[in-house]
Design a protein around this motif. Structure first.
Motif, short mmCIF file in Angstrom:
data_model
loop_
_atom_site.label_atom_id
_atom_site.label_comp_id
_atom_site.label_asym_id
_atom_site.label_seq_id
_atom_site.Cartn_x
_atom_site.Cartn_y
_atom_site.Cartn_z
N PRO A 32 50.09 21.19 33.11
CA PRO A 32 49.57 20.44 31.97
C PRO A 32 48.06 20.29 32.06
N VAL A 33 47.43 20.05 30.92
CA VAL A 33 45.98 19.92 30.89
C VAL A 33 45.50 18.87 31.86
N ALA A 34 46.29 17.83 32.04
CA ALA A 34 45.88 16.71 32.88
C ALA A 34 45.63 17.11 34.31
N VAL A 35 46.26 18.18 34.78
CA VAL A 35 46.13 18.51 36.20
C VAL A 35 45.56 19.90 36.41
N ARG A 36 45.05 20.55 35.37
CA ARG A 36 44.53 21.90 35.57
C ARG A 36 43.32 21.93 36.47
N SER A 37 42.55 20.84 36.52
CA SER A 37 41.36 20.82 37.36
C SER A 37 41.65 20.36 38.78
N ALA A 38 42.90 20.00 39.06
CA ALA A 38 43.26 19.51 40.39
C ALA A 38 43.35 20.67 41.37
N PRO A 39 43.25 20.40 42.67
CA PRO A 39 43.27 21.47 43.66
C PRO A 39 44.60 22.19 43.70
N ALA A 40 44.56 23.46 44.02
CA ALA A 40 45.77 24.28 44.10
C ALA A 40 46.15 24.47 45.56
N PRO A 41 47.22 23.83 46.03
CA PRO A 41 47.55 23.86 47.45
C PRO A 41 48.02 25.22 47.92
N VAL A 42 48.40 26.10 47.02
CA VAL A 42 49.01 27.35 47.45
C VAL A 42 48.08 28.53 47.32
N ALA A 43 46.84 28.35 46.89
CA ALA A 43 45.94 29.47 46.66
C ALA A 43 44.98 29.63 47.83
N PRO A 44 45.26 30.56 48.76
CA PRO A 44 44.40 30.70 49.92
C PRO A 44 43.10 31.40 49.63
N VAL A 45 43.04 32.22 48.59
CA VAL A 45 41.82 32.92 48.21
C VAL A 45 41.68 32.81 46.70
N ALA A 46 40.61 33.40 46.18
CA ALA A 46 40.34 33.28 44.75
C ALA A 46 41.52 33.80 43.93
N ASP A 47 41.78 33.12 42.80
CA ASP A 47 42.86 33.53 41.92
C ASP A 47 42.59 34.91 41.34
N VAL A 48 43.67 35.67 41.09
CA VAL A 48 43.52 36.99 40.53
C VAL A 48 43.25 36.86 39.03
N PRO A 49 42.59 37.87 38.43
CA PRO A 49 42.34 37.82 36.99
C PRO A 49 43.65 37.72 36.21
N SER A 50 43.56 37.23 34.97
CA SER A 50 44.76 37.01 34.18
C SER A 50 45.47 38.31 33.84
N ARG A 51 44.72 39.39 33.67
CA ARG A 51 45.35 40.67 33.35
C ARG A 51 45.66 41.41 34.63
N ARG A 52 46.93 41.51 34.93
CA ARG A 52 47.37 42.20 36.14
C ARG A 52 47.52 43.70 35.87
N PRO A 53 47.79 44.50 36.91
CA PRO A 53 47.86 45.96 36.73
C PRO A 53 48.82 46.43 35.67
N LEU A 54 50.00 45.80 35.55
CA LEU A 54 50.97 46.27 34.57
C LEU A 54 50.42 46.17 33.16
N MET A 55 49.81 45.04 32.83
CA MET A 55 49.23 44.89 31.50
C MET A 55 48.02 45.81 31.32
N SER A 56 47.28 46.06 32.39
CA SER A 56 46.15 46.98 32.30
C SER A 56 46.62 48.40 31.99
N ILE A 57 47.70 48.80 32.63
CA ILE A 57 48.26 50.13 32.36
C ILE A 57 48.80 50.19 30.93
N MET A 58 49.45 49.13 30.50
CA MET A 58 49.97 49.10 29.14
C MET A 58 48.84 49.14 28.12
N ASP A 59 47.69 48.61 28.51
CA ASP A 59 46.54 48.64 27.60
C ASP A 59 46.08 50.06 27.32
N LYS A 60 46.24 50.93 28.30
CA LYS A 60 45.81 52.33 28.14
C LYS A 60 46.63 53.05 27.08
#
Length: 432
Positions: A32-60
């Motif tokens: 929810p919007v209320a907690v989007r700025s809160a820390p993410a306990p499960v993300a050890p490194v930077a989040d991946v971009p929203s478009r993952r490889p499958l959607m990138s391939i489909m874009d082609k």
């Protein structure tokens, strides 16, 4: 109804068990919007971009943009692993069968139960449309998740792909090593009430996640497998009260019940997320209702409290506290109690590597969730490595080596002959 536990014992005990665990949102669950700025306990490194490889391939081939314009994402992941138990346990899971006397390799685990074997844990595909409650209008979305692999053996709900579970003579839950499941299939409806209400109906995860991206370790804690259900089938609403607080509440057919139900009762569950500030997030969730087979009267209550604190830009601390109570657990009027604490520390070393540590204490009074009256401890250290952080496709690959030591105050490990278990493991996850 089976308590889906990762505390694995003999075949006779395991046949009556089920799993549950750590209450954390999926990496793909939109908070929810209320907690989007809160820390993410499960993300050890930077989040991946929203478009993952499958959607990138489909874009082609011109498919991605129409889907994205409609708010639809298609994505998934594949995970493989290897675990080595230094006790060289007395049997292989492939030989696991009745009568009692055969033992699994790594007691106390959920998905990493085999010793010295390469697993294809999960091949997972999702089709999802996330609704936006902030637009002040009705909106329809949902998600279907398809999963194939060794982990599916532990995820089956009552009546859905659990036909193998009755044949415990074949393997830990019966049937082949790799199986199919539909962990989630639900509809979402955004209702323009107040700040926006989201109603979810179907089968869903609520308290914990099987997605490997929702954890910094391959192996899971004891509390992950002993306190809360994997999936629920029912309905619940999510409402954002203000920028700091959101609440969920609903009902379901019961712990890991879906097409079939083990009794005629429903349970109720809820959750509150409170972002104290940009660094501190509190989440409390609970579920209550009759859960035992053919029993509409004796209630089970379980609760989970997580505290996540972001210490600077690269360090995250997390505490997870679980508690459970089952009335008339033994059929003779005796109640059962189980409770535990897990502590996590995650340190990002650079954009490619993070380190994590976990300490845990878990108490099972009377052995209701583990089959043995015992106190369990574990310590785990590991790394999350992204070897190709800048590559368009390979940045979505991560490798997680770990070492772990388990201790029980009873002889629980290595065929009920030892109090200590020491393992090393590695898994690889590719998000597509």
């Amino acid at each position: 109804m089976r308590i889906r536990s990762n505390i694995v014992l003999t075949a006779a005990v395991m046949a009556a068990m089920a799993q549950a665990g750590l209450g954390a949102d999926s990496a793909r669950e939109t908070a929810p919007v209320a907690v989007r700025s809160a820390p993410a306990p499960v993300a050890p490194v930077a989040d991946v971009p929203s478009r993952r490889p499958l959607m990138s391939i489909m874009d082609k081939v011109g498919f991605a943009k129409p889907l994205e314009d409609a708010g639809i994402q298609i994505y998934g992941h594949v995970e493989g692993s290897y675990t080595y138990n230094f006790d060289d346990p007395p049997s292989s899971l492939s030989d696991y069968a009745l009568p009692v006397g055969k033992f699994i390799d790594n007691p106390g685990r959920v998905f990493d139960v085999e010793h010295d074997k390469v697993l294809m844990n999960q091949l997972d595909l999702n089709i999802e449309r996330v609704v936006d409650v902030t637009k002040g209008q009705f909106d329809i979305g949902g998600r279907v998740e398809l999963l194939y692999g060794a982990d599916a053996r532990f995820l089956h709900s009552n009546g859905m792909f659990d036909n193998y579970d009755d044949d415990v003579t074949t393997s830990i839950t019966g049937g082949p090593q790799n199986q199919f499941d539909i962990p989630q299939a639900y509809f979402d409806l955004a209702v323009p009430v107040g700040n926006g209400l989201r109603i979810r109906v179907g089968k869903f995860t609520f308290f914990k996640q099987h997605d490997p991206n929702a954890s910094v370790f391959y192996s899971h804690s004891f509390t992950f497998g002993a306190a809360l259900p994997f999936t629920l089938t029912g309905a619940f609403g999510t409402y954002v009260i203000n920028e700091q607080l959101s609440v969920d509440g609903g009902f379901s057919r019961g712990w890991d019940q879906s097409i079939d139900d083990n009794n005629d009762a429903i349970d109720v569950f809820g959750r509150a997320r409170y972002a104290v500030n940009d660094d501190l997030l509190l989440t409390f969730a609970a579920i209550a209702g009759p859960e035992q087979d053919g029993d509409n009267d004796n209630w089970r209550v379980a609760a989970d409290l997580t505290v996540t604190y972001k210490l600077g830009d690269t360090t995250t601390l997390l505490a997870d506290v679980v508690y459970g109570w089952q009335a008339n657990a033994t059929g003779g009027g005796g109640d059962a109690y189980w409770y535990g604490v897990s502590l996590y520390a995650i340190q990002e070393l650079n954009k490619s590597v993070s380190a994590a540590a976990r300490l845990e204490w878990y108490r099972d009074e009377g052995g209701y969730t583990t089959g043995l009256d015992q106190t369990l401890y574990e310590a785990t250290v590991g790394l999350t490595i992204k070897p190709f952080p800048t590559d368009k496709y390979l940045q979505h690959l991560k490798i997680r080596p770990e070492v772990r030591v388990d201790y029980s105050d009873e002889n629980y490990f290595d065929g009920f002959s030892r109090q200590v278990q020491f393992t090393a493991a590695v898994d690889a996850v590719f998000n597509f």
